[in-house]
Design a protein around this motif. Structure first.
Motif, PDB file in Angstrom:
ATOM      1  N   LEU A 133      -1.320   7.853  -1.729  1.00  0.00           N
ATOM      2  CA  LEU A 133      -1.703   6.841  -0.746  1.00  0.00           C
ATOM      3  C   LEU A 133      -3.195   6.514  -0.843  1.00  0.00           C
ATOM      4  N   ALA A 134      -4.024   7.542  -1.009  1.00  0.00           N
ATOM      5  CA  ALA A 134      -5.463   7.306  -1.131  1.00  0.00           C
ATOM      6  C   ALA A 134      -5.768   6.490  -2.386  1.00  0.00           C
ATOM      7  N   GLY A 135      -5.122   6.832  -3.506  1.00  0.00           N
ATOM      8  CA  GLY A 135      -5.343   6.092  -4.741  1.00  0.00           C
ATOM      9  C   GLY A 135      -4.853   4.664  -4.657  1.00  0.00           C
ATOM     10  N   ALA A 136      -3.678   4.459  -4.042  1.00  0.00           N
ATOM     11  CA  ALA A 136      -3.125   3.114  -3.907  1.00  0.00           C
ATOM     12  C   ALA A 136      -4.044   2.226  -3.077  1.00  0.00           C
ATOM     13  N   GLY A 137      -4.603   2.790  -2.003  1.00  0.00           N
ATOM     14  CA  GLY A 137      -5.520   2.013  -1.181  1.00  0.00           C
ATOM     15  C   GLY A 137      -6.743   1.576  -1.973  1.00  0.00           C
ATOM     16  N   SER A 138      -7.291   2.484  -2.762  1.00  0.00           N
ATOM     17  CA  SER A 138      -8.455   2.129  -3.582  1.00  0.00           C
ATOM     18  C   SER A 138      -8.101   1.057  -4.605  1.00  0.00           C
ATOM     19  N   GLY A 139      -6.914   1.198  -5.218  1.00  0.00           N
ATOM     20  CA  GLY A 139      -6.497   0.220  -6.222  1.00  0.00           C
ATOM     21  C   GLY A 139      -6.252  -1.158  -5.650  1.00  0.00           C
ATOM     22  N   PHE A 148       0.851  -1.197   0.000  1.00  0.00           N
ATOM     23  CA  PHE A 148       0.000   0.000   0.000  1.00  0.00           C
ATOM     24  C   PHE A 148       0.887   1.248   0.000  1.00  0.00           C
ATOM     25  N   PHE A 149       1.829   1.296   0.947  1.00  0.00           N
ATOM     26  CA  PHE A 149       2.684   2.461   1.095  1.00  0.00           C
ATOM     27  C   PHE A 149       3.636   2.601  -0.082  1.00  0.00           C
ATOM     28  N   LEU A 150       4.193   1.486  -0.557  1.00  0.00           N
ATOM     29  CA  LEU A 150       5.118   1.521  -1.692  1.00  0.00           C
ATOM     30  C   LEU A 150       4.434   2.080  -2.930  1.00  0.00           C
ATOM     31  N   CYS A 151       3.245   1.603  -3.226  1.00  0.00           N
ATOM     32  CA  CYS A 151       2.525   2.071  -4.414  1.00  0.00           C
ATOM     33  C   CYS A 151       2.211   3.562  -4.315  1.00  0.00           C
ATOM     34  N   GLY A 152       1.759   4.003  -3.140  1.00  0.00           N
ATOM     35  CA  GLY A 152       1.421   5.412  -2.965  1.00  0.00           C
ATOM     36  C   GLY A 152       2.629   6.319  -3.084  1.00  0.00           C
ATOM     37  N   ALA A 153       3.736   5.946  -2.422  1.00  0.00           N
ATOM     38  CA  ALA A 153       4.940   6.775  -2.457  1.00  0.00           C
ATOM     39  C   ALA A 153       5.573   6.781  -3.842  1.00  0.00           C
ATOM     40  N   ALA A 154       5.614   5.620  -4.488  1.00  0.00           N
ATOM     41  CA  ALA A 154       6.203   5.543  -5.827  1.00  0.00           C
ATOM     42  C   ALA A 154       5.379   6.342  -6.833  1.00  0.00           C
ATOM     43  N   ALA A 198      -1.220   2.354  -9.848  1.00  0.00           N
ATOM     44  CA  ALA A 198      -0.168   1.547  -9.229  1.00  0.00           C
ATOM     45  C   ALA A 198      -0.767   0.444  -8.361  1.00  0.00           C
ATOM     46  N   GLY A 199      -1.818   0.781  -7.613  1.00  0.00           N
ATOM     47  CA  GLY A 199      -2.466  -0.210  -6.765  1.00  0.00           C
ATOM     48  C   GLY A 199      -3.113  -1.309  -7.573  1.00  0.00           C
ATOM     49  N   LEU A 200      -3.765  -0.955  -8.660  1.00  0.00           N
ATOM     50  CA  LEU A 200      -4.401  -1.959  -9.521  1.00  0.00           C
ATOM     51  C   LEU A 200      -3.369  -2.902 -10.134  1.00  0.00           C
ATOM     52  N   LEU A 201      -2.247  -2.329 -10.588  1.00  0.00           N
ATOM     53  CA  LEU A 201      -1.193  -3.157 -11.158  1.00  0.00           C
ATOM     54  C   LEU A 201      -0.610  -4.108 -10.113  1.00  0.00           C
ATOM     55  N   ALA A 202      -0.337  -3.575  -8.909  1.00  0.00           N
ATOM     56  CA  ALA A 202       0.214  -4.403  -7.839  1.00  0.00           C
ATOM     57  C   ALA A 202      -0.777  -5.490  -7.422  1.00  0.00           C
ATOM     58  N   ARG A 203      -2.036  -5.144  -7.424  1.00  0.00           N
ATOM     59  CA  ARG A 203      -3.072  -6.125  -7.056  1.00  0.00           C
ATOM     60  C   ARG A 203      -3.133  -7.260  -8.065  1.00  0.00           C
TER      61      ARG A 203
END
Length: 325
Positions: free
Chosen positions: A111-117, A79-85, A316-321
């Motif tokens: 961070l908010a976007g990564a959490g949603s993704g 979560f944090f990695l995706c948001g910061a990156a 980023a979150g969607l890709l990581a997911r």
């Protein structure tokens, strides 16, 4: 292991970019308006960043690591990695395109976007509160700058006034360094702590030891030096043909607003608050003193950075997911 390496690379790049944007902006204004030569002023700023967690604690940093991420998140480090990156890539892209931005806003949106993704529920209530305080900080800086500017104009002139003004500059810049270390600069320690611990929860229960804090400060200083020439003609420099007492007023005003926000645990942008202080100090002599077109970047950063960072974090979150599914 891959996530850990990615966190370390992201952390190092993130701190370097913070120096290139935040540090260079603060240093350029201080040097240009007589707070001292570049080397001692840079040393003052670097020392404040290194000592910040020990002096002020890590409440603001914990807002990034714990306050915006749900405690039951299944992938907190990711979560944090995706948001910061996402925030880092966006800031580099917008800076390259010449579009005004804010690293703090980029991290919050990322961070908010990564959490949603990632299918998590970001702490929307906490995020809304933090964004509200971040929006109020430049306005508070403007109000304080206006009041300090009016007060400075009423001071009687004296033979030793130039020396007094230079002394006021040094004191005001010192306060500004401490305010940055207490608030805006703590985003660097949040990213560094997560990279070092390999996890989010509990990564910042206590301030970092001296050695890691010094390393973060030195990387920050390197970014400041590398970008100093690039930002030397930035919006905060061109905002008004400032008198020395106006700069000192703006520095003290922004320091007061940012330190107050730090006490609330809310990260705010130091550079945006400085712009607010400059607007207030300049307006204390009349609205025509301010070159309002150079205040537009403050509004643009909110209109562009925040939604773009959310979109980047979401992607980023969607890709990581998809990769971890």
């Amino acid at each position: 292991m891959t996530t850990t390496i990615a966190l370390f690379v992201t952390a190092a790049a993130f701190v370097l970019v913070c120096g290139a944007n935040d540090g260079a902006s603060l240093l350029a204004m201080a040097v240009r308006h007589g707070s001292g030569s570049a080397v001692p002023v840079l040393l003052m700023l670097t020392t404040a960043v290194a000592a910040g967690p020990a002096l002020f604690g890590v409440r603001v940093a914990r807002t990034f690591t714990d306050g915006l991420i749900p405690g039951d998140s299944g992938h907190p480090a990711l979560f944090f990695l995706c948001g910061a990156a996402a925030a880092l890539v966006l800031v580099l892209l917008l800076t390259w395109r010449g579009i005004p931005t804010s690293i703090t806003l980029a991290v919050l949106g990322g961070l908010a976007g990564a959490g949603s993704g990632l299918g998590e529920r970001p702490q929307w209530e906490r995020l809304g509160l933090v964004l509200g305080i971040a929006a109020a900080a430049p306005l508070a800086g403007a109000a304080a700058g206006f009041a300090l500017g009016r007060g400075a104009r009423r001071m009687p002139t004296a033979a030793g006034m130039p020396r007094l003004v230079r002394g006021a500059h040094l004191v005001a810049f010192g306060c500004q360094c401490l305010a940055y270390a207490a608030n805006d600069g703590q985003k660097m320690f949040a990213v560094a702590a997560v990279a070092s611990a390999g996890r989010v929860g509990g990564s910042l229960d206590t301030p970092p030891a001296l050695a890691p804090a010094v390393v973060v400060a030195l990387v920050f200083a390197a970014g400041t030096v590398l970008s100093l020439r690039r930002v030397s003609g930035g919006a905060s420099i061109r905002l008004l043909a400032a008198r020395p007492w106006q700069i000192a007023s703006a520095e003290m005003a922004s320091s007061t607003a940012v330190l107050t926000s730090a006490a609330l645990g809310a990260p705010v942008s130091m550079t945006q608050t400085v712009i607010g202080g400059l607007v207030g100090a300049g307006a204390s002599e009349g609205g025509r003193r301010v070159r309002w077109q150079f205040a537009v970047p403050l509004v643009t950063a909110w209109g562009v950075t925040l939604p773009a960072a959310y979109a980047a974090g979401l992607l980023a979150g969607l890709l990581a997911r998809g990769v971890t599914a």
